[in-house]
Motif scaffolding. Sequence first.
Motif, PDB file in Angstrom:
ATOM      1  N   LEU A 118     -22.702   4.917  10.825  1.00 35.56           N
ATOM      2  CA  LEU A 118     -22.841   4.737   9.386  1.00 35.56           C
ATOM      3  C   LEU A 118     -23.970   5.625   8.879  1.00 35.56           C
ATOM      4  CD1 LEU A 118     -22.938   1.261   7.566  1.00 35.56           C
ATOM      5  CD2 LEU A 118     -23.862   3.371   6.623  1.00 35.56           C
ATOM      6  N   VAL A 119     -23.618   6.678   8.175  1.00 37.29           N
ATOM      7  CA  VAL A 119     -24.608   7.635   7.666  1.00 37.29           C
ATOM      8  C   VAL A 119     -24.166   8.174   6.308  1.00 37.29           C
ATOM      9  CG1 VAL A 119     -25.429   8.403   9.936  1.00 37.29           C
ATOM     10  CG2 VAL A 119     -23.500   9.581   8.857  1.00 37.29           C
ATOM     11  N   PRO A 120     -25.099   8.636   5.485  1.00 38.71           N
ATOM     12  CA  PRO A 120     -24.723   9.337   4.251  1.00 38.71           C
ATOM     13  C   PRO A 120     -23.923  10.596   4.562  1.00 38.71           C
ATOM     14  CG  PRO A 120     -27.048   8.703   4.204  1.00 38.71           C
ATOM     15  CD  PRO A 120     -26.562   8.460   5.597  1.00 38.71           C
ATOM     16  N   THR A 121     -23.035  10.962   3.660  1.00 32.48           N
ATOM     17  CA  THR A 121     -22.213  12.164   3.843  1.00 32.48           C
ATOM     18  C   THR A 121     -23.046  13.420   4.131  1.00 32.48           C
ATOM     19  OG1 THR A 121     -20.271  11.373   2.647  1.00 32.48           O
ATOM     20  CG2 THR A 121     -20.665  13.740   2.596  1.00 32.48           C
ATOM     21  N   PRO A 122     -24.171  13.657   3.445  1.00 28.95           N
ATOM     22  CA  PRO A 122     -24.935  14.883   3.735  1.00 28.95           C
ATOM     23  C   PRO A 122     -25.412  14.988   5.186  1.00 28.95           C
ATOM     24  CG  PRO A 122     -25.682  13.890   1.692  1.00 28.95           C
ATOM     25  CD  PRO A 122     -24.756  12.914   2.317  1.00 28.95           C
ATOM     26  N   LEU A 123     -25.557  13.874   5.877  1.00 28.98           N
ATOM     27  CA  LEU A 123     -25.972  13.928   7.281  1.00 28.98           C
ATOM     28  C   LEU A 123     -24.834  14.437   8.156  1.00 28.98           C
ATOM     29  CD1 LEU A 123     -28.203  12.113   5.976  1.00 28.98           C
ATOM     30  CD2 LEU A 123     -28.451  11.082   8.239  1.00 28.98           C
ATOM     31  N   GLY A 124     -23.596  14.216   7.720  1.00 26.62           N
ATOM     32  CA  GLY A 124     -22.463  14.830   8.410  1.00 26.62           C
ATOM     33  C   GLY A 124     -22.513  16.339   8.292  1.00 26.62           C
ATOM     34  N   TYR A 125     -22.767  16.833   7.062  1.00 26.31           N
ATOM     35  CA  TYR A 125     -22.919  18.275   6.877  1.00 26.31           C
ATOM     36  C   TYR A 125     -24.099  18.801   7.688  1.00 26.31           C
ATOM     37  CZ  TYR A 125     -20.210  17.218   2.576  1.00 26.31           C
ATOM     38  OH  TYR A 125     -19.274  16.771   1.667  1.00 26.31           O
ATOM     39  N   PHE A 126     -25.193  18.048   7.676  1.00 22.80           N
ATOM     40  CA  PHE A 126     -26.418  18.458   8.368  1.00 22.80           C
ATOM     41  C   PHE A 126     -26.174  18.633   9.864  1.00 22.80           C
ATOM     42  CE2 PHE A 126     -30.550  17.340  10.383  1.00 22.80           C
ATOM     43  CZ  PHE A 126     -31.361  18.306   9.802  1.00 22.80           C
ATOM     44  N   SER A 127     -25.295  17.811  10.425  1.00 22.23           N
ATOM     45  CA  SER A 127     -25.010  17.904  11.864  1.00 22.23           C
ATOM     46  C   SER A 127     -24.406  19.258  12.228  1.00 22.23           C
ATOM     47  CB  SER A 127     -24.074  16.767  12.303  1.00 22.23           C
ATOM     48  OG  SER A 127     -22.750  16.958  11.813  1.00 22.23           O
ATOM     49  N   ASN A 128     -23.693  19.887  11.296  1.00 23.89           N
ATOM     50  CA  ASN A 128     -23.097  21.204  11.550  1.00 23.89           C
ATOM     51  C   ASN A 128     -24.163  22.289  11.668  1.00 23.89           C
ATOM     52  OD1 ASN A 128     -20.293  20.526   9.326  1.00 23.89           O
ATOM     53  ND2 ASN A 128     -20.517  20.054  11.482  1.00 23.89           N
ATOM     54  N   TYR A 129     -25.280  22.089  10.998  1.00 25.45           N
ATOM     55  CA  TYR A 129     -26.370  23.065  11.022  1.00 25.45           C
ATOM     56  C   TYR A 129     -27.411  22.731  12.091  1.00 25.45           C
ATOM     57  CZ  TYR A 129     -24.547  24.850   6.615  1.00 25.45           C
ATOM     58  OH  TYR A 129     -23.731  25.399   5.647  1.00 25.45           O
ATOM     59  N   ALA A 130     -27.843  21.486  12.146  1.00 24.19           N
ATOM     60  CA  ALA A 130     -28.943  21.100  13.037  1.00 24.19           C
ATOM     61  C   ALA A 130     -28.505  20.974  14.486  1.00 24.19           C
ATOM     62  CB  ALA A 130     -29.550  19.783  12.569  1.00 24.19           C
ATOM     63  N   CYS A 131     -27.239  20.644  14.711  1.00 26.34           N
ATOM     64  CA  CYS A 131     -26.755  20.387  16.074  1.00 26.34           C
ATOM     65  C   CYS A 131     -25.671  21.375  16.504  1.00 26.34           C
ATOM     66  CB  CYS A 131     -26.221  18.960  16.175  1.00 26.34           C
ATOM     67  SG  CYS A 131     -27.415  17.709  15.689  1.00 26.34           S
ATOM     68  N   LYS A 132     -25.384  22.339  15.648  1.00 24.57           N
ATOM     69  CA  LYS A 132     -24.396  23.381  15.953  1.00 24.57           C
ATOM     70  C   LYS A 132     -23.036  22.794  16.331  1.00 24.57           C
ATOM     71  CE  LYS A 132     -27.901  26.784  17.182  1.00 24.57           C
ATOM     72  NZ  LYS A 132     -28.439  27.717  18.186  1.00 24.57           N
ATOM     73  N   ILE A 133     -22.678  21.711  15.643  1.00 19.04           N
ATOM     74  CA  ILE A 133     -21.340  21.139  15.783  1.00 19.04           C
ATOM     75  C   ILE A 133     -20.417  21.887  14.822  1.00 19.04           C
ATOM     76  CG2 ILE A 133     -19.965  19.040  15.490  1.00 19.04           C
ATOM     77  CD1 ILE A 133     -22.553  17.484  16.227  1.00 19.04           C
ATOM     78  N   ASP A 134     -19.204  22.184  15.257  1.00 19.51           N
ATOM     79  CA  ASP A 134     -18.345  23.118  14.526  1.00 19.51           C
ATOM     80  C   ASP A 134     -17.686  22.530  13.280  1.00 19.51           C
ATOM     81  OD1 ASP A 134     -18.814  25.115  16.477  1.00 19.51           O
ATOM     82  OD2 ASP A 134     -17.276  24.234  17.768  1.00 19.51           O
ATOM     83  N   ALA A 135     -17.469  21.220  13.272  1.00 15.98           N
ATOM     84  CA  ALA A 135     -16.735  20.611  12.161  1.00 15.98           C
ATOM     85  C   ALA A 135     -17.286  19.212  11.885  1.00 15.98           C
ATOM     86  CB  ALA A 135     -15.245  20.544  12.483  1.00 15.98           C
TER      87      ALA A 135
END
Length: 468
Positions: free
Chosen positions: A75-92
């Motif tokens: 359970l996280v805010p939507t921007p943290l999903g986007y942040f995971s693509n940048y901070a953790c180099k997850i592709d999608a």
Amino acid sequence: MKHIFREYDIRGIFGTEINPSFTKALGFILGKIMLNKNAKSVSVGYDTRLSNKVLNNALIYGLNKAGIKVYSLGLVPTPLGYFSNYACKIDANIMITASHNPKEYNGFKITINKESFFATELANIYDEVALYLKDFDNKIEDTEYEELDIKTKYIEFLQKEFAHLKNANLNLAIDTASGAACKVVANILDTLNIKYAHYFSEFDGEFKAHEPDPTHEENLFAIKNELNFSDFRSPCPTPLYKNGYVKNTATLGFGFDGDADRVVCILKDKIIKGDELCYLFANDIKNPKILCEVKCSKIIFDKINELGTCTMCKTGHSNIKKVIKEQNIDLAAELSGHVFFNDKYYGYDDAIYSMLRIIELYLKNPDFIGVLNKLPKSYSSDEIKIKVKEEDKFNIINTYKEKIKSLNLNAKLIEIDGVRLEFENGFSLLRASNTSPYLVARFESISEEKLKEINDFTYKLLNEIIKN
């Protein structure tokens, strides 16, 4: 079911339009598409809605069937999903959320290789999802995923970026609407030791306090009370008073939506619109490159263009993020509170980050009202929602557009998104909502009399079209 595939996300009513079998098929198709785009990993998160854990299980199951690596954010805010693509180099990333919609809704926001998956690409997967529905049921499944604590990484990032705000002499009123922002907002404000009153600070997927939409002024009653609005008093629950906050001492307030990708900023007796925020920041950026959507004020466009450039674009977070990248925009906003910082950030809409940037600007110059009062005097409507049938809304707009063209009005016609008419003394806008069964209207003029003329003209024409 096709109508739930909207312009920039998937959104519908849980149980009748979105269920686990649909979500499994969707996850399977999206996983295949991601792999075809060389995206080998995906993060999945969800907001507070009661249907989210069921849909989370179904989505991950479908992604597993596709063979893509899954990271679960919880359970996280939507921007943290986007942040995971940048901070953790997850592709999608896929966020399970219906944002500001009422509790019975749910949906999916999809990002692949740091770009929104929307418009034609999104619409084109409907047939594939429908084809695979027969292969999936509504059962809860065993799934495979790796848990990822993105909240800690995000808070550490904000703590470092905004270390200069620590112990700021400021009193805030915060309403997180029982949504996904509740804990993260509290954590960062506590870390920075900023005083605040926190309303509706516990998760509630039924949104019993009020709907998670801060653009409706009635949903801001707690903040208005805390800021001592001169024309407003309402019974309110007692908030959490944090870090030495004293009741009714707030000078700045923030209202969040359900998944924390949009925020509304409030001063005493003033609710600041998204385009006004753009103007405030434009005054603080040298030669600013600003992007505003079609609902924004003509006066704001004109005045920012005197400072730098202000480009007009379609409404919708996906459309805006695309243009930000293409034109290297510094800052963008929707009237409804989506604010996109490409200056010092990643160019997506993050209400929590936006709150901190607004605080930063406020501490630099708290006279927001003084800056806004330098704008030419104007009169405008709020964002008006007109209920129509989902299947009729685009046809109504197309008919309205053709009728406008036939009248040969002394006005500039802008067809970026719906119909925006710019008159010498103001503008009118009529467009179809991409997320709900509504038409959206907005009017602005230099006088109340002219505003009424624009309003009456639009409604007269619209009512004739709907009647026929």
